[in-house]
Motif scaffolding. Sequence first.
Motif, PDB file in Angstrom:
ATOM      1  N   ALA A 102       0.817  -1.215   0.000  1.00  0.00           N
ATOM      2  CA  ALA A 102       0.000   0.000   0.000  1.00  0.00           C
ATOM      3  C   ALA A 102       0.849   1.262   0.000  1.00  0.00           C
ATOM      4  N   GLN A 103       2.143   1.137   0.316  1.00  0.00           N
ATOM      5  CA  GLN A 103       3.038   2.297   0.311  1.00  0.00           C
ATOM      6  C   GLN A 103       3.816   2.415  -0.994  1.00  0.00           C
ATOM      7  N   ALA A 104       3.597   1.499  -1.927  1.00  0.00           N
ATOM      8  CA  ALA A 104       4.355   1.477  -3.172  1.00  0.00           C
ATOM      9  C   ALA A 104       3.583   2.155  -4.298  1.00  0.00           C
ATOM     10  N   THR A 105       4.295   2.833  -5.162  1.00  0.00           N
ATOM     11  CA  THR A 105       3.676   3.406  -6.355  1.00  0.00           C
ATOM     12  C   THR A 105       3.590   2.321  -7.435  1.00  0.00           C
ATOM     13  N   LEU A 162       0.184  -9.122  -3.336  1.00  0.00           N
ATOM     14  CA  LEU A 162       0.381  -7.783  -2.795  1.00  0.00           C
ATOM     15  C   LEU A 162      -0.182  -7.767  -1.378  1.00  0.00           C
ATOM     16  N   ALA A 163       0.690  -7.565  -0.398  1.00  0.00           N
ATOM     17  CA  ALA A 163       0.269  -7.556   1.006  1.00  0.00           C
ATOM     18  C   ALA A 163       0.392  -6.144   1.550  1.00  0.00           C
ATOM     19  N   GLY A 164      -0.651  -5.659   2.176  1.00  0.00           N
ATOM     20  CA  GLY A 164      -0.595  -4.306   2.722  1.00  0.00           C
ATOM     21  C   GLY A 164      -1.974  -3.836   3.133  1.00  0.00           C
ATOM     22  N   ASP A 165      -2.043  -2.596   3.599  1.00  0.00           N
ATOM     23  CA  ASP A 165      -3.294  -2.029   4.088  1.00  0.00           C
ATOM     24  C   ASP A 165      -3.472  -0.637   3.480  1.00  0.00           C
ATOM     25  N   PRO A 166      -4.335  -0.501   2.478  1.00  0.00           N
ATOM     26  CA  PRO A 166      -4.531   0.814   1.841  1.00  0.00           C
ATOM     27  C   PRO A 166      -5.207   1.835   2.748  1.00  0.00           C
ATOM     28  N   LYS A 167      -5.653   1.421   3.926  1.00  0.00           N
ATOM     29  CA  LYS A 167      -6.246   2.354   4.874  1.00  0.00           C
ATOM     30  C   LYS A 167      -5.183   2.974   5.784  1.00  0.00           C
ATOM     31  N   GLN A 168      -3.936   2.537   5.624  1.00  0.00           N
ATOM     32  CA  GLN A 168      -2.841   3.126   6.386  1.00  0.00           C
ATOM     33  C   GLN A 168      -2.020   4.028   5.465  1.00  0.00           C
ATOM     34  N   LEU A 169      -0.719   4.122   5.703  1.00  0.00           N
ATOM     35  CA  LEU A 169       0.108   5.044   4.925  1.00  0.00           C
ATOM     36  C   LEU A 169       0.166   4.642   3.459  1.00  0.00           C
ATOM     37  N   GLY A 170       0.057   5.635   2.589  1.00  0.00           N
ATOM     38  CA  GLY A 170       0.151   5.394   1.159  1.00  0.00           C
ATOM     39  C   GLY A 170       1.513   5.804   0.624  1.00  0.00           C
ATOM     40  N   PRO A 171       1.682   5.802  -0.696  1.00  0.00           N
ATOM     41  CA  PRO A 171       2.968   6.194  -1.296  1.00  0.00           C
ATOM     42  C   PRO A 171       3.305   7.646  -0.975  1.00  0.00           C
ATOM     43  N   GLN A 172       4.588   7.924  -0.820  1.00  0.00           N
ATOM     44  CA  GLN A 172       5.031   9.296  -0.586  1.00  0.00           C
ATOM     45  C   GLN A 172       5.330   9.947  -1.940  1.00  0.00           C
ATOM     46  N   VAL A 173       4.390  10.688  -2.438  1.00  0.00           N
ATOM     47  CA  VAL A 173       4.528  11.391  -3.719  1.00  0.00           C
ATOM     48  C   VAL A 173       4.405  12.882  -3.427  1.00  0.00           C
ATOM     49  N   THR A 230       8.766   6.487   9.147  1.00  0.00           N
ATOM     50  CA  THR A 230       9.942   5.688   9.490  1.00  0.00           C
ATOM     51  C   THR A 230       9.569   4.525  10.398  1.00  0.00           C
ATOM     52  N   PHE A 231       8.608   4.746  11.287  1.00  0.00           N
ATOM     53  CA  PHE A 231       8.242   3.726  12.269  1.00  0.00           C
ATOM     54  C   PHE A 231       7.237   2.719  11.721  1.00  0.00           C
ATOM     55  N   GLN A 232       6.678   2.980  10.532  1.00  0.00           N
ATOM     56  CA  GLN A 232       5.681   2.097   9.961  1.00  0.00           C
ATOM     57  C   GLN A 232       6.167   0.646   9.930  1.00  0.00           C
ATOM     58  N   GLY A 233       5.336  -0.260  10.421  1.00  0.00           N
ATOM     59  CA  GLY A 233       5.693  -1.671  10.446  1.00  0.00           C
ATOM     60  C   GLY A 233       6.323  -2.119  11.744  1.00  0.00           C
ATOM     61  N   SER A 234       6.711  -1.168  12.600  1.00  0.00           N
ATOM     62  CA  SER A 234       7.300  -1.503  13.895  1.00  0.00           C
ATOM     63  C   SER A 234       6.243  -1.361  14.982  1.00  0.00           C
TER      64      SER A 234
END
Length: 290
Positions: free
Chosen positions: A73-76, A95-106, A278-282
């Motif tokens: 969900a954080q990947a473009t 594809l594993a992730g949560d689109p309701k959390q952080l998205g790509p940094q654009v 930075t802390f995402q996933g921890s």
Amino acid sequence: SASAHAAALRFVAFSRFTGNLPAAVKQCAEKQPSLHRVMSAGIVVTTLSMAGSVYGMGVPAGHFTHVIVDEAAQATEQDVLLALQLTTDKTNVILAGDPKQLGPQVRSPECVAHGMAVSPLERLLSDSLIREKCCTMLVDNYRAHADIVDLYNRLTYEMKLESQVDPMKANDLLERGLFTEFNVEIDTPLAFLHVEGQETQEDGSPSWMNQLELAVVLKTITAALRRGVPAADIVVLSPYKKQCHKMSAKLHHHFTTSGHYPNYDKKRPPIRCCSVETFQGSEAALVILT
């Protein structure tokens, strides 16, 4: 073991210091593996950008039976396409992730306007057929207190999440009375401390800081440490780099002058101060936002 080394390969960036890698990771980590080493590994772990290099070094599309993209969900779209070079129509792609959390940094407004800030995971899940046929939602939550899970269950997840945290472990911090020094009596795991500080900047820096908040955070941390909360279980998060930098400096002064931490290592501080990204996933038992 030798068999584990042969079965797995972890790509490591050239600039990465490998001295602090866990032993289990270090034995299979390489900065510049040969094509034979890559082709003979049963599992290859790499970043998405490095996946493009894996393809570029000669690994043919379809060599891997499965391509799994974590935190998708954080990947473009471009990020994921680098890994998809290694696939064919017979490759299993997850594809594993949560689109309701952080998205790509654009950061480019023009790119955002053209939809490039939407991850391929979020785009695909907007299709009802894909949601029904290809999506599995993991509902067991092992990270947060049940009351915190209930909050974002109501706000975001349509009450589908289930807290699986041991209640005794989850209530441990509450029973320590962390906020009694602020005359706050709480029986929930979420507290708001009102601080009438002022946001300021330093010359030459566009980032912001709040000195009074820093003092309150330090007071909260020292209270937690006195009550037996391990330093490694505490994290300070802020959207501002300057606030993180100043908080790290205050903690460094505390750890070096209190006399209670003879093994303190500045290069590996026991309490992390960083951004949410930075802390995402921890995870941490005590999370302080400033």
